[in-house]
Design an enzyme around this catalytic site. Sequence first.
Site, PDB file in Angstrom:
ATOM      1  N   GLY A 168       0.810  -1.235  -0.043  1.00 48.00           N
ATOM      2  CA  GLY A 168       0.051   0.009   0.138  1.00 48.00           C
ATOM      3  C   GLY A 168       0.716   1.321   0.082  1.00 48.00           C
ATOM      4  CD  GLU A 197      -2.035  -0.841  -4.047  1.00 48.74           C
ATOM      5  OE1 GLU A 197      -2.661  -0.996  -4.860  1.00 48.74           O
ATOM      6  OE2 GLU A 197      -2.165  -1.170  -2.776  1.00 48.74           O
TER       7      GLU A 197
END
Length: 698
Positions: free
Chosen positions: A104, A107
């Site tokens: 994450g 991302e």
Amino acid sequence: MPVKTHIEDGVGIIVFSNPPLNPISASAGIPQAIEAALRALDADPQVNAVVLAAEGRMFSAGADIAEFDKDPAAIAAPARRLDDVLDGLTKPVICAIQGGALGGGLELALATDYRIATADAKLGLPEVTLGLIPGAGGTQRLPRLTGVAQAVQLISSGKAIGAAEARRIGLLDALAGDDVRAEAIAYARSVAADGRRRSRDRELSNAGGPDVLAEARGKAPRGAPGDAVRGALDAIEAGVILGFDGGLKAEYDIFDRLLVSEPARGLRHAFLAERAVARVPGLDPALNGDPVRSVAIIGSGTMGTGIALAVAQAGLPVTVIDANAAALERSRASVEGTITRAVERGRLTQAAGLAQRALIGFSLDIASVRGADVVIEAVFEDIAVKQQVFEALDLLADEGAVLASNTSTLDVDRIAAFTSRPQSVIGMHFFSPANIMRLLEVVRGEKTAPQTLARAMTFAKQIRKVGVVSGVCDGFIGNRMFEEYLRQAYVLLEEGALPQQVDAAMEAFGMAMGPLRTMDLAGQDIGWNIRKRRAVEQPDRPYSRIPDIICEMGRFGQKTGAGYYLYGNGGKPEVDPAIDALVVEQSHRLGITRRSISDEEIVERCVYALVNEGARILEDKIAARPLDIDTVWVNGYGFPRFRGGPMFYADRVGLPQVLSRIEAFAGAYQGWAWRPADLLCRAAGAGTGFGTLNGDGA
Ligand code: NAD
């Protein structure tokens, strides 16, 4: 405040902090606070561009995995909304990455316009190793930066890459020196006038993509363990066919489905359990144990040599001591051979190989233990030899040194009593090959001091092992359970199964190797010695003669070319009709009418035997928590990681169901082995799982 902002000469700077690894944790308010800061700076007329940075040694290790089981529905939403907000901004955002950006964290970086990172940064999307796919746009934005082919490699392997490689494939826009934030600010000024450069708007290069997709699909593990890789590939492909928004929707749907899937739950448990084992209940975390600086090993056989390699691989100096000059020479040759092969295969640079070799010394004099912080005894498994060694260590080893025994079966308390310092004595049960196997059972004796235990756990971490604390008992956690598992394998043979059926059923369940093949690999003679001892200790317990007959034939397994299987053809096991006949003959001799046994029953019998003995190990306080048992089995015995471990698996099946099967087995052939553990009965009756005994560990 988890997020701070300020403005420097037209550049808005956001710095978030969630120590130590800056997870983008929704419950800590990180994505929400970044979102608010971005909106404010975007609306501020003084600001032309924004830098997104983080405190600490790493930009972000990703999502907070411990949150995933709490409220699955709420997990991805804040991060996805943050990406939407980033997409909607009017000013460019530059992400400053120090140390690394994973999952994450990466991302989030992908949803900014430019990425600049320190040369030591590691970048990757490891979600598939947790049974997941990137779920905040990673499967859509990464291919638009690197092309489909590179993105498939990165996402389906789950492996991180270095900054230089990331720059080469287009994931990074620039590499920075030490002060990445200052360089990102300068970069922001240089690109501010160009406006936005969103990843989602980049043209998607599909060159080579179809081939790479097909190849990755072919390589994905079959069945449930491959779900995540296949899901990731589907999401990437959806982006190619449907465009960014269609691909993003596919990604979200696949992620949401996988998040609550059984393999993802099991992998999450295994991941969290492996970290929780280091937090030993009742051991003061402040007693962190000074790092070990040097090690001595007594006994240069199979184990001593493997342990020495593990220690040197971690960069610590180690002296290998043996009373036998020829044995020491063999050890030296083995060390050199292993390191040379690693260099030849490109797993080690020449310089690193030389450095490792230089860290390992050899000595015929036990007085060479002087100066070592940790001494590990790995001599013959004979209490008289252990006594001689520990009496010598008591006289020679430094005060405060950890005195460890690698014994598999002897009583660590008895060994400790050979010294005047039992508080410094502990068991360190390594697994063979010790330079490869990750598990280390750290055996806490009755008199082992907390400081000794803390230092042993620190040492385990230094040499990159997963240290799990066990109490003293025959077999410790792992082998005590393995004995019950094997017992069922043998009884199944007597009742009607053949070796290849037992092994195939357990391998289909996910075990790295079936129980009988495992014995062939380990060497049947080891088990034979233990059974002979058991026959004396527990004469009233019936046990299967099948493995003994095989040993009497000199079939010790792979090393003798034959065991349950034949190993003629390059070490590949081949079914031997003579063994089938022997097994059938043994049933007749016992007066058993052989029956057809389902694979399901084989799995239940072998796995529930582990669960029942695991429950007893908890009752006896040999393991502190079910998660300790799960970690031993996943890391030392090839239990399928995606099933979390035997105790976690039992919870997923449901303890009442497990108990009812155990009760049924108790009423059948050799039912004496199936007396259900009290703890299992209580937990099944109360409707709670073993998981409630894990505390906040996992
Ligand atoms: P091994 O027979 O290969 O090696 C033992 C070495 O100890 C020999 O080189 C021998 O010369 C040396 N030695 C014997 N007495 C000595 C003394 N008084 N002083 C110095 N050196 C002495 O044995 P191994 O398989 O390496 O096992 C060693 C220990 O590790 C045993 O306690 C065993 O139970 C345990 N263990 C073995 C395994 C395994 O898979 N082999 C796994 C875990 C633990």
